[in-house]
Design a protein around this motif. Sequence first.
Motif, PDB file in Angstrom:
ATOM      1  N   ILE A  32       0.544  -1.409  -0.184  1.00 32.14           N
ATOM      2  CA  ILE A  32       0.208  -0.198  -0.578  1.00 32.14           C
ATOM      3  C   ILE A  32       0.915   1.656  -0.248  1.00 32.14           C
ATOM      4  O   ILE A  32       0.938   1.873  -0.639  1.00 32.14           O
ATOM      5  N   ARG A  33       1.767   1.687   0.766  1.00 31.51           N
ATOM      6  CA  ARG A  33       3.003   2.696   1.429  1.00 31.51           C
ATOM      7  C   ARG A  33       3.560   2.875  -0.534  1.00 31.51           C
ATOM      8  O   ARG A  33       4.125   3.754  -0.378  1.00 31.51           O
ATOM      9  N   ARG A  52      -2.133   5.462   1.991  1.00 29.21           N
ATOM     10  CA  ARG A  52      -1.219   4.624   3.238  1.00 29.21           C
ATOM     11  C   ARG A  52      -2.618   5.310   4.302  1.00 29.21           C
ATOM     12  O   ARG A  52      -2.819   5.362   5.485  1.00 29.21           O
ATOM     13  N   LEU A  53      -2.641   6.753   3.938  1.00 22.62           N
ATOM     14  CA  LEU A  53      -3.650   7.487   5.072  1.00 22.62           C
ATOM     15  C   LEU A  53      -4.893   6.815   5.437  1.00 22.62           C
ATOM     16  O   LEU A  53      -5.310   6.878   6.431  1.00 22.62           O
ATOM     17  N   PHE A  54      -5.240   6.675   4.097  1.00 23.02           N
ATOM     18  CA  PHE A  54      -7.121   6.667   4.176  1.00 23.02           C
ATOM     19  C   PHE A  54      -6.474   4.102   4.890  1.00 23.02           C
ATOM     20  O   PHE A  54      -7.458   3.688   5.780  1.00 23.02           O
ATOM     21  N   TYR A  55      -5.389   3.422   4.485  1.00 27.56           N
ATOM     22  CA  TYR A  55      -5.478   2.633   5.010  1.00 27.56           C
ATOM     23  C   TYR A  55      -5.193   2.531   6.052  1.00 27.56           C
ATOM     24  O   TYR A  55      -5.757   1.226   6.989  1.00 27.56           O
ATOM     25  N   SER A  56      -4.396   4.003   6.773  1.00 24.90           N
ATOM     26  CA  SER A  56      -4.328   3.717   8.507  1.00 24.90           C
ATOM     27  C   SER A  56      -5.352   3.745   9.255  1.00 24.90           C
ATOM     28  O   SER A  56      -5.555   3.666  10.826  1.00 24.90           O
ATOM     29  N   LEU A  57      -7.206   4.416   8.564  1.00 25.38           N
ATOM     30  CA  LEU A  57      -7.996   4.615   9.290  1.00 25.38           C
ATOM     31  C   LEU A  57      -8.450   3.425   9.770  1.00 25.38           C
ATOM     32  O   LEU A  57      -9.753   3.113  10.708  1.00 25.38           O
TER      33      LEU A  57
END
Length: 406
Positions: free
Chosen positions: A144-145, A152-157
Amino acid sequence: MTDQPKETSPVRPLRVVMVTGAYFPEISGAGLQCRSLIRAANGDGLLFSVVTTCLERGLPFRGSVDSVPVYRLPVGSANPGALTFLRWLPRLVWLKWCVFLRADIIHLHGFSRKSWLFVLFRLWPGKRVLLKLTSLGEDDPASIRKRGALSRLFYSLADRYLAPGEALARAYLASGFPEAKLVRLPNGVDTDRFRPAEREERLALRAQLGLPLEGVLVLSVGHFSEEKRPHLTAECWSCLGDGPLSLVMIGRTAEGSYEVDPRAVERVRAAAAKPGRPGELVLVESTSRIEDYYRAADIFVLSSVREGQPNALLEAMACGLACAASRLEGVTDSLLEDGGAGLLFEPDNARALCSALERLADNPTLREILGRRAREVVLAGYAMEEVAARYRNLCFGLYGRDTAEQ
């Protein structure tokens, strides 16, 4: 005056929305696992619905599978673009108000561009997001990175990241994401539906399914995609000239179907037509009786070069088949090698796969031993009842509930 017992109001079930890339009647590994989990966990404090993309034209926006509501977003390809999202807009507005804002938990099976839309509901009060990692090199944090800071921002939610296999768990931990958010939750198998068959029943199933009655039967299940390497299985089988040894391959071959690679299909068909092949090659586009094919077979082959935790391999193991699989660290080795439950070969190594097929075809005693061990591995850690119970505990734990409250 005596104390009156306090009345307790019933605990409201948690509403879970499963978001996946394909769902029945369309077939994908994630969709099949999603459906199996819903069947096992629906009720008992959880109420499910499904939101899925679909390639097949004519499927309704609002439908039902196993009495569970299913909402479909049509796509013209496996990778929806901006125009597709615009066409979705009326349906997305309806889904927002009638499905997602009423949900407690949004469970994403994999992470792609469409996931950005759904993970944002995490910003609403009281919502929780689960993200299941489906395949190493596809939706693990390192992959994802590479897609950029926004992905990555959306993934981290997400609130929790579900890793079905050790390879995905290691990839997650190596990424620097919080260890507390990682949940190891394997794929589950219905061990009553997927169970071994005695020789007489195996032959009866072959007759019912129109499969060869004589000799050893090898089975392969999966999309005819480049990564699944169906052509490797077919080409190795076609070189084993001393039969009878037949091969059954289950998966769609029509161009435009989910994940189908026309080049892989062409190579499989060429192997089927090769002179001197050891038996018949039977292609099955799709079936609602997949368990019957497993139970009719003697050997199962998985030749993929990339997997998360392959449902087909687990189902074959549950049916007591002798399995040969490409060695994928933290995926197939942990299922087969650790329990001495199957044979492994290096990915794309045709000579090693041929050797494994020959060894299994020529040794019924070895097939019996490996099949028994394979079934034991599944019963020890992958039975769907146990996986569903762990999933319920996870969902209730996100809201501070105990299973006894349900």
